[in-house]
Each structure stands twice: as structure tokens, then as C-alpha cells.
Design an enzyme around this catalytic site. Structure first.
Site, PDB file in Angstrom:
ATOM      1  N   ASP A   1      -5.409  22.760  -7.340  1.00  0.00           N
ATOM      2  CA  ASP A   1      -5.545  21.960  -9.337  1.00  0.00           C
ATOM      3  C   ASP A   1      -4.936  22.225 -10.159  1.00  0.00           C
ATOM      4  O   ASP A   1      -5.774  23.703 -10.627  1.00  0.00           O
ATOM      5  CB  ASP A   1      -7.107  21.554  -9.421  1.00  0.00           C
ATOM      6  CG  ASP A   1      -7.682  20.923  -9.766  1.00  0.00           C
ATOM      7  OD1 ASP A   1      -6.675  20.811 -11.296  1.00  0.00           O
ATOM      8  OD2 ASP A   1      -8.901  20.086 -10.128  1.00  0.00           O
TER       9      ASP A   1
ATOM     10  N   ARG B   1       0.706  -1.544   0.011  1.00  0.00           N
ATOM     11  CA  ARG B   1      -0.043  -0.364  -0.198  1.00  0.00           C
ATOM     12  C   ARG B   1       0.968   1.516   0.105  1.00  0.00           C
ATOM     13  O   ARG B   1       0.861   2.146  -0.410  1.00  0.00           O
ATOM     14  CB  ARG B   1      -0.857  -0.077   1.070  1.00  0.00           C
ATOM     15  CG  ARG B   1      -2.693   0.367   0.928  1.00  0.00           C
ATOM     16  CD  ARG B   1      -2.936   0.836   1.833  1.00  0.00           C
ATOM     17  NE  ARG B   1      -3.354  -0.195   3.345  1.00  0.00           N
ATOM     18  CZ  ARG B   1      -2.944  -1.013   3.907  1.00  0.00           C
ATOM     19  NH1 ARG B   1      -2.537   0.518   5.119  1.00  0.00           N
ATOM     20  NH2 ARG B   1      -3.065  -1.597   4.562  1.00  0.00           N
TER      21      ARG B   1
ATOM     22  N   LYS C   1      -5.258  12.926 -17.378  1.00  0.00           N
ATOM     23  CA  LYS C   1      -5.022  13.907 -18.383  1.00  0.00           C
ATOM     24  C   LYS C   1      -4.145  14.225 -18.610  1.00  0.00           C
ATOM     25  O   LYS C   1      -3.974  12.474 -19.465  1.00  0.00           O
ATOM     26  CB  LYS C   1      -5.715  15.530 -17.520  1.00  0.00           C
ATOM     27  CG  LYS C   1      -6.908  15.563 -17.210  1.00  0.00           C
ATOM     28  CD  LYS C   1      -8.290  15.070 -17.954  1.00  0.00           C
ATOM     29  CE  LYS C   1      -9.851  14.782 -16.642  1.00  0.00           C
ATOM     30  NZ  LYS C   1      -9.571  16.162 -15.679  1.00  0.00           N
TER      31      LYS C   1
ATOM     32  N   TYR D   1     -13.854  23.151 -11.002  1.00  0.00           N
ATOM     33  CA  TYR D   1     -14.047  22.034 -11.168  1.00  0.00           C
ATOM     34  C   TYR D   1     -15.361  21.289 -10.516  1.00  0.00           C
ATOM     35  O   TYR D   1     -15.493  20.736  -9.221  1.00  0.00           O
ATOM     36  CB  TYR D   1     -13.039  20.232 -11.132  1.00  0.00           C
ATOM     37  CG  TYR D   1     -13.216  18.838 -11.712  1.00  0.00           C
ATOM     38  CD1 TYR D   1     -13.556  18.552 -12.942  1.00  0.00           C
ATOM     39  CD2 TYR D   1     -12.746  18.020 -10.544  1.00  0.00           C
ATOM     40  CE1 TYR D   1     -13.422  17.937 -13.163  1.00  0.00           C
ATOM     41  CE2 TYR D   1     -13.605  16.475 -11.716  1.00  0.00           C
ATOM     42  CZ  TYR D   1     -13.530  16.932 -12.625  1.00  0.00           C
ATOM     43  OH  TYR D   1     -13.892  14.992 -13.285  1.00  0.00           O
TER      44      TYR D   1
HETATM   45  C1  LIG Z   1     -10.610  15.966 -14.823  1.00  0.00           C
HETATM   46  C2  LIG Z   1     -10.022  16.843 -13.699  1.00  0.00           C
HETATM   47  C3  LIG Z   1      -9.939  16.312 -12.691  1.00  0.00           C
HETATM   48  C4  LIG Z   1     -10.508  14.756 -12.265  1.00  0.00           C
HETATM   49  O1  LIG Z   1      -9.978  13.972 -12.169  1.00  0.00           O
HETATM   50  P1  LIG Z   1     -10.381  12.053 -12.605  1.00  0.00           P
HETATM   51  O2  LIG Z   1      -9.185  11.126 -12.618  1.00  0.00           O
HETATM   52  O3  LIG Z   1     -11.056  12.365 -13.782  1.00  0.00           O
HETATM   53  O4  LIG Z   1     -11.265  12.177 -10.698  1.00  0.00           O
HETATM   54  C5  LIG Z   1      -9.222  17.437 -11.359  1.00  0.00           C
HETATM   55  N1  LIG Z   1      -9.829  18.533 -11.761  1.00  0.00           N
HETATM   56  C6  LIG Z   1      -9.553  18.687 -13.278  1.00  0.00           C
HETATM   57  C7  LIG Z   1      -9.275  20.610 -13.561  1.00  0.00           C
HETATM   58  C8  LIG Z   1      -9.960  18.489 -14.663  1.00  0.00           C
HETATM   59  O5  LIG Z   1      -9.941  18.498 -15.370  1.00  0.00           O
END
Ligand SMILES: *Cc1c(COP(=O)(O)O)cnc(C)c1O
Length: 395
Positions: A180, A55, A205, A108
């Protein structure tokens, strides 16, 4: 080291790779020890690259964590099973019942829902603030405010925030500042130099880059790493080494992919900016994007994700635009090699500190690595369908 070179070299220490170019996949729950002392040593040093229990990660994880920490510029990073898990993990690590959270209005949508449901039920109160706020953030800080959360550019509407000013004021009041940073990725901004304490990236992403793995990363500075790391462990967050392998593999081509996404997207955005049907472009590199001056000051480049706003349009006309494209596919997420299109019709419902005029439809594009002329031709046809639908509306 220049960023393109760093991306190739980070996280490839021989102690993790054993001399293999890509750090191999080590799958494990149990790790075996010869002596009790060895076991205790591993337990104590599990965040310093000693394998202790699955883990906590294996060499596959440590190599990638080391790479991401160096690129982001913090002192350690925790891996999570998704971007949303990284956000919830970071927030839950620094908030408790009775605390107050300042959250940017263009966040988001799942982050907003987290604040309005689970965090609220835990007795944590959220105030949303205008993404373009600067010094006035101070008036929103209360005695019990513990975290300032930023997302810049904002999801869908792409406002760029004055990150250094907000971080400076928040620190005067002892807040933890989280960002973020998914859009910039580790390439196009330096979050820790701007005063961020915890930088969160949805690796899903651009780092993974192929739309086939979910992963989140939260990187912390010296003052916040211990708490973040401990709490992510307590909450049981972990990632599979197979997924980490794919993320690490994606990372090596990030700079060339991003450069091509950026180039294609700028060409598409320029094409759109000349269309009479378009009200304005929400691409951080365009003056029409709110907060553009902060983008010019704080970012070193853009990527394939941006939005544009139409002057008018019915639901039928917007659907005619986004449906039946040849290259743009309808789907959530972004950051893969392929182009995506999304019509976002509920923005007024996911903004509470700012106003949004829903009479002007917004379309979000992710520009992939296709030939840009094919993409522009695809959009040209979409305007044809859209204009025909508007004529039919008026019949
Ligand atoms: C897609 C996204 C997330 C979340 O990512 P996941 O891996 O899909 O949970 C968080 N913040 C932003 C700005 C995003 O575009």
C-alpha cells in the site's frame, strides 16, 4: 525525465486527448463497431487502449492508466472505485481458500477488517507481523503462504518498513509482494525498484487532492499484470470517467502540492517536537519515528501526513485539544488541500503482533496548504485548552 516534468507529460498521447490539453471525458457503456472483426480486435486489445465496452474503460481511463503506470513504474494498472476496492481486488486476485497471508500489523484498519472477516470466511488465514521485522520474516513464511502485504509508513503509527529486504526474502519463497504505497504517492518512492510486485495507491488522497473523489489504483509488474487485470474485470470493478477526469486533473499539480504539504508539515512537526507536552513525533523524516533509517534510504521526500504522541492526557484533555480548532477540521481521510486532525484512541485494538501503550494519546495531523503560521498558532491554542483541561481533571 525528472518527476515534475513527467507528471505534466504522462498520459497525454494524442490518441487519447485528440489534441486537447486535458484528456476529455468520454462516457460510455456501449461502444459501436462497423464489423465483427473490428469488435473482436477491440475485445482482444482492450488492455492496449482499444475501446471495447465501457466497463473496460474509455480514452479517459486509458490516458490516466497510462500516466499512472509510467509514474509508478509497473507495466499496467487497474482502476477501482476506492482505495479499499484496490486492496480487496489485489488480495482476492492472488489468494484462494487454504492460502496464508502475511499482513503488516500497522495496516490501514479497513484492510485488517477485510482479512479478519471476508478473507477469513473464504478460508484464507492471516498472520500479522511487526512492521520493523527484516530477515526474520522468513520464519513466518509457511508452505501455503502466498502473499506478503506491506504498508509503509503504516497507518496512524507511521512505522517505515525495510521494503527491499522483505521483498527479497518473500521472492525466494515465491510469494507475491504487495505494497500500500498511498503515503509515498508515485512521487516519493520507486516501489518496483524495491521489488514490489503490486503497488496500490488510494488516489482518493494526494492524486485527487481535493477531497471530492474516491478512487484506487493497483499497478503490477510483468509477472502479475495479467492476473490482476483479468480478475479486476471479473469482479466488475470500474470507475466513472468523470472521476478519472478529476484524478487526472489533480495529478498535474501533485508535485507542487506535495512540496508545499511537506514544507508546512516539517515546520509544524518541528514546532511540536519542542513542546514539553509532546512525547515524540511520528513523522518519517524524524529520527523518533520507528524505521526512520529505511525512510532515509528508500524515500525521496515526505508529505503533510504525520502523527505525534503526547506524554499523557485524559479523554477530556485530548478532546479539548482537537475540538474548537480554527483551521484543523476533524475528519477521516487526508491528501486534500485542507488541514485535518484526528485523535486515535483505539490503537491497542488494531494491533495484534505489536504492543501499543494507550496511556500516551496519539494525534494524527494532515497539514494542508494554509499559511503555516496560522496552523502553528491554531496548535498553540490547542495546547492551552489541553493544559487547562488537565488542570481541571486534577481539581
Ligand atoms: C485512505 C486509505 C486507503 C483507502 O482509500 P479509500 O479510497 O478511502 O478507500 C487505503 N490505504 C491507505 C494507506 C489509506 O490512507
Amino acid at each position: 525525465m525528472k518527476k515534475e516534468t513527467a507528471i505534466i507529460n504522462v498520459g497525454r498521447d494524442k490518441k487519447w486527448t485528440h489534441g486537447i490539453v486535458n484528456p476529455p471525458i468520454f462516457r460510455a457503456s456501449t461502444i459501436l463497431f462497423d464489423t465483427i472483426d473490428e469488435m473482436h480486435f477491440a475485445a482482444k486489445n482492450s488492455t492496449k487502449g482499444e475501446m471495447f465496452y465501457g466497463r473496460r474503460g474509455t480514452s479517459t481511463h486509458f490516458a490516466f492508466q497510462h500516466a499512472m503506470t509510467e509514474l509508478e513504474g509497473g507495466i499496467g494498472c487497474a482502476l477501482y472505485p476506492s482505495g479499499v476496492a484496490a486492496i480487496s481486488g489485489a488480495l482476492l486476485s492472488f489468494l484462494k481458500a487454504g492460502d496464508h497471508l502475511l499482513m503488516v500489523d500497522c495496516v490501514y484498519e479497513p484492510t485488517r477488517i477485510l482479512c479478519d472477516s471476508l478473507l477469513k470466511n473464504y478460508g484464507i488465514e492471516t498472520t500479522y507481523y511487526d512492521p520493523l521485522i527484516t530477515n526474520d520474516i522468513e520464519s513466518l513464511i509457511r508452505k501455503n503462504t502466498k502473499v506478503l502485504f506491506l504498508e509503509s509508513p503504516g497507518s496512524i503509527t507511521m512505522e517505515i518498513q525495510d521494503i527491499p529486504t522483505l521483498a527479497k526474502i518473500a521472492h525466494i519463497h515465491g510469494l507475491t509482494v504487495m505494497l500500500d504505497n498511498t503515503w509515498a504517492s508515485p512521487i516519493n518512492s520507486k516501489p518496483f525498484e524495491m521489488g514490489i510486485d503490486i503497488s496500490i495507491v488510494a488516489a482518493t488522497k494526494y492524486i485527487v487532492g481535493h477531497s471530492d473523489v474516491l478512487m484506487g489504483i493497483a499497478t503490477a509488474n510483468e509477472d502479475h499484470w495479467k492476473t490482476l487485470c483479468q480478475n479486476s474485470y471479473l469482479l466488475g470493478y470500474c470507475t466513472s470517467p468523470d472521476d478519472v477526469y478529476l484524478a487526472a486533473r489533480g495529478l498535474r499539480t501533485l508535485s507542487v502540492r506535495l512540496a508545499q504539504h511537506e514544507k508546512n508539515a516539517l515546520q509544524v512537526a518541528n514546532f511540536l517536537s519542542l513542546k514539553k507536552e509532546v512525547d515524540h513525533i511520528r513523522h518519517p523524516a524524524f529520527e523518533s519515528c520507528p524505521g526512520h533509517a529505511f525512510f532515509k534510504r528508500d524515500f525521496s521526500g515526505s508529505n503533510g501526513l504525520f502523527s505525534f504522541v503526547l506524554k499523557r492526557g485524559s479523554k477530556k484533555a485530548v478532546n479539548a485539544f482537537v475540538e474548537n480548532m480554527s483551521h484543523f477540521k476533524i475528519g477521516f481521510s487526508w491528501g486534500g488541500f485542507e488541514s485535518l486532525i484526528l485523535a486515535v484512541t483505539n490503537i491497542d485494538k488494531i494491533r495484534t503482533a505489536t504492543q501499543w501503550d494507550n496511556s500516551k494519546p496519539l494525534i494524527r495531523l494532515h497539514i494542508g496548504l494554509e499559511n503555516v503560521e496560522d496552523l502553528i498558532a491554531d496548535l498553540e491554542n490547542a495546547f492551552g485548552r489541553y493544559n487547562q483541561a488537565l488542570i481541571n481533571d486534577n481539581k
